[in-house]
Design a protein around this motif. Structure first.
Motif, short mmCIF file in Angstrom:
data_model
loop_
_atom_site.label_atom_id
_atom_site.label_comp_id
_atom_site.label_asym_id
_atom_site.label_seq_id
_atom_site.Cartn_x
_atom_site.Cartn_y
_atom_site.Cartn_z
N GLY A 1 0.87 -1.18 0.00
CA GLY A 1 0.00 0.00 0.00
C GLY A 1 0.90 1.22 0.00
O GLY A 1 1.97 1.21 -0.61
N ALA A 2 0.49 2.26 0.71
CA ALA A 2 1.36 3.43 0.86
C ALA A 2 2.60 3.02 1.65
O ALA A 2 3.69 3.54 1.41
CB ALA A 2 0.62 4.54 1.57
N ASP A 3 2.44 2.08 2.58
CA ASP A 3 3.54 1.49 3.32
C ASP A 3 3.69 0.04 2.89
O ASP A 3 2.74 -0.60 2.49
CB ASP A 3 3.28 1.53 4.83
CG ASP A 3 3.24 2.94 5.38
OD1 ASP A 3 3.99 3.79 4.88
OD2 ASP A 3 2.46 3.19 6.31
N ILE A 4 4.91 -0.47 2.98
CA ILE A 4 5.21 -1.86 2.66
C ILE A 4 5.61 -2.56 3.94
O ILE A 4 6.45 -2.07 4.69
CB ILE A 4 6.37 -1.97 1.64
CG1 ILE A 4 6.11 -1.12 0.40
CG2 ILE A 4 6.64 -3.42 1.27
CD1 ILE A 4 5.05 -1.61 -0.52
N LYS A 5 5.00 -3.71 4.22
CA LYS A 5 5.32 -4.51 5.39
C LYS A 5 6.03 -5.77 4.92
O LYS A 5 5.51 -6.48 4.06
CB LYS A 5 4.05 -4.87 6.15
CG LYS A 5 4.26 -5.61 7.44
CD LYS A 5 2.91 -5.84 8.10
CE LYS A 5 3.04 -6.45 9.46
NZ LYS A 5 1.73 -6.64 10.09
N ILE A 6 7.25 -6.00 5.44
CA ILE A 6 8.01 -7.18 5.04
C ILE A 6 8.40 -7.98 6.28
O ILE A 6 8.58 -7.43 7.36
CB ILE A 6 9.25 -6.80 4.21
CG1 ILE A 6 10.17 -5.83 4.95
CG2 ILE A 6 8.86 -6.24 2.86
CD1 ILE A 6 11.45 -5.50 4.22
N THR A 7 8.51 -9.30 6.11
CA THR A 7 8.87 -10.21 7.18
C THR A 7 10.12 -10.97 6.78
O THR A 7 10.19 -11.51 5.68
CB THR A 7 7.72 -11.21 7.45
OG1 THR A 7 6.54 -10.47 7.79
CG2 THR A 7 8.06 -12.15 8.59
N CYS A 8 11.09 -11.02 7.69
CA CYS A 8 12.32 -11.78 7.45
C CYS A 8 11.97 -13.25 7.36
O CYS A 8 11.24 -13.78 8.21
CB CYS A 8 13.31 -11.53 8.59
SG CYS A 8 14.86 -12.43 8.40
N THR A 9 12.49 -13.94 6.34
CA THR A 9 12.15 -15.35 6.15
C THR A 9 12.89 -16.25 7.14
O THR A 9 12.49 -17.39 7.34
CB THR A 9 12.46 -15.80 4.72
OG1 THR A 9 13.84 -15.54 4.45
CG2 THR A 9 11.58 -15.08 3.72
N PHE B 1 8.41 4.59 -0.79
CA PHE B 1 9.59 5.29 -1.30
C PHE B 1 10.88 4.65 -0.77
O PHE B 1 11.80 4.35 -1.54
CB PHE B 1 9.52 6.78 -0.91
CG PHE B 1 10.72 7.57 -1.35
CD1 PHE B 1 10.87 7.95 -2.67
CD2 PHE B 1 11.71 7.91 -0.44
CE1 PHE B 1 11.98 8.68 -3.07
CE2 PHE B 1 12.81 8.64 -0.83
CZ PHE B 1 12.95 9.02 -2.16
N ASN B 2 10.95 4.42 0.55
CA ASN B 2 12.14 3.79 1.14
C ASN B 2 12.30 2.36 0.66
O ASN B 2 13.43 1.90 0.42
CB ASN B 2 12.08 3.83 2.67
CG ASN B 2 12.39 5.19 3.21
OD1 ASN B 2 13.06 5.98 2.57
ND2 ASN B 2 11.90 5.49 4.40
N PHE B 3 11.21 1.63 0.53
CA PHE B 3 11.27 0.26 0.05
C PHE B 3 11.85 0.22 -1.37
O PHE B 3 12.72 -0.61 -1.67
CB PHE B 3 9.89 -0.39 0.08
CG PHE B 3 9.88 -1.81 -0.39
CD1 PHE B 3 10.27 -2.84 0.45
CD2 PHE B 3 9.47 -2.13 -1.68
CE1 PHE B 3 10.27 -4.16 0.02
CE2 PHE B 3 9.46 -3.45 -2.12
CZ PHE B 3 9.86 -4.46 -1.25
#
Length: 68
Positions: free
Chosen positions: A32-40, A51-53
């Motif tokens: 979305g406007a923010d990206i949520k990521i999880t370490c595998t 933008f940062n992603f």
């Protein structure tokens, strides 16, 4: 201006810098406007702006369509 990569929910991506646990692959959990990521490796979750992603992503390791 650089084109944004075509990433989707549940893609596995590689970031430019590895996580503190040593792994460098992340699963996209929210887009979305923010990206949520999880370490595998350690399952730690972080959120960052799109933008940062886009600045920090290196490449897509596995697309979600390949995984299923």
């Amino acid at each position: 201006m650089m084109a944004t990569p075509d990433y989707q929910l549940h893609d596995i991506v590689e970031m430019k810098k590895p996580h503190a646990c040593g792994a460098n692959s992340w699963e996209i959990m929210r887009v979305g406007a923010d990206i949520k990521i999880t370490c595998t490796a350690c399952q730690r979750t972080i959120m960052m702006t799109r933008f940062n992603f886009n600045k920090r992503i290196k490449r897509i390791l596995k697309a979600a369509s390949e995984i299923k």
